[in-house]
Design an enzyme around this catalytic site. Sequence first.
Site, PDB file in Angstrom:
ATOM      1  N   SER A 194       0.833  -1.196   0.000  1.00  0.00           N
ATOM      2  CA  SER A 194       0.000   0.000   0.000  1.00  0.00           C
ATOM      3  C   SER A 194       0.871   1.252   0.000  1.00  0.00           C
ATOM      4  O   SER A 194       1.566   1.515  -0.978  1.00  0.00           O
ATOM      5  CB  SER A 194      -0.977  -0.041   1.187  1.00  0.00           C
ATOM      6  OG  SER A 194      -1.954   0.959   1.075  1.00  0.00           O
TER       7      SER A 194
ATOM      8  N   HIS B 141      -4.469  -1.317  -4.168  1.00  0.00           N
ATOM      9  CA  HIS B 141      -5.862  -1.643  -3.805  1.00  0.00           C
ATOM     10  C   HIS B 141      -6.832  -1.413  -4.977  1.00  0.00           C
ATOM     11  O   HIS B 141      -7.969  -0.994  -4.769  1.00  0.00           O
ATOM     12  CB  HIS B 141      -6.322  -0.792  -2.616  1.00  0.00           C
ATOM     13  CG  HIS B 141      -5.455  -0.883  -1.410  1.00  0.00           C
ATOM     14  ND1 HIS B 141      -5.382  -2.011  -0.629  1.00  0.00           N
ATOM     15  CD2 HIS B 141      -4.607   0.033  -0.857  1.00  0.00           C
ATOM     16  CE1 HIS B 141      -4.535  -1.797   0.366  1.00  0.00           C
ATOM     17  NE2 HIS B 141      -4.051  -0.578   0.249  1.00  0.00           N
TER      18      HIS B 141
END
Length: 227
Positions: free
Chosen positions: A123, A164
Amino acid sequence: MIIAIGGGELTTGQTLKIDKFIVSAAKKPKPKLLFIPTASHDAPGYIEIVKKTFETLCCTFAALCLVTKEYQEGEIANMIRDADIIYVGGGNTLFMMETWKKFQVDKYLREAYEKGTVLSGLSAGAICWFSSGHSDSEFFTENENPEFIFVDGLGMIPYVVCPHYDEEDRKSFDQMILSKKEPGIALESLTALVYDCNDYKIIRCNETSQAYIFTNGNKEQLKAIDL
């Protein structure tokens, strides 16, 4: 080598196949892993999860806690230089990059890359290696109308990245990338981009997770290697 992970939960072992790949990339029987949890403000529970994960994979573990600890002069640089693997955690990307500049961690990480240290993360810990990334940093603030923004990374990978990408609100990347002159990479959870010597490949933990490349307004699915 850089291994940038699009997302996934360490607590349930979702990224374990990629984590094993990261450890194997160091090519040492017991590599030294340094975890940098700046984006989570050095969350203790997160540190413990990463410690347990990588100690199980035969790594020695240390954490560089820039938010909650103070270091002597030269200690931060030495911790980064001593690592075989650097793993950067998720959280507030913008806060992380600003904090790194304060402590010159950006400089030391570039040196580690030139040295051949295995760099990795998930991330925010993926965004940091790219030119810039699609970030939810505003959602960590008191902004009443937070939006996704681009946050500048270290520029080692010459692409704009979106982690994501399997989450619906991340599809704003498709329009936002049009404002960039650089190509883009979108990584769904459980996928990772492996960047080595100006070449790259996509690895994944299952057969359904995907990654995409954006060039000149066009979007194409990238072939992924199942681990």
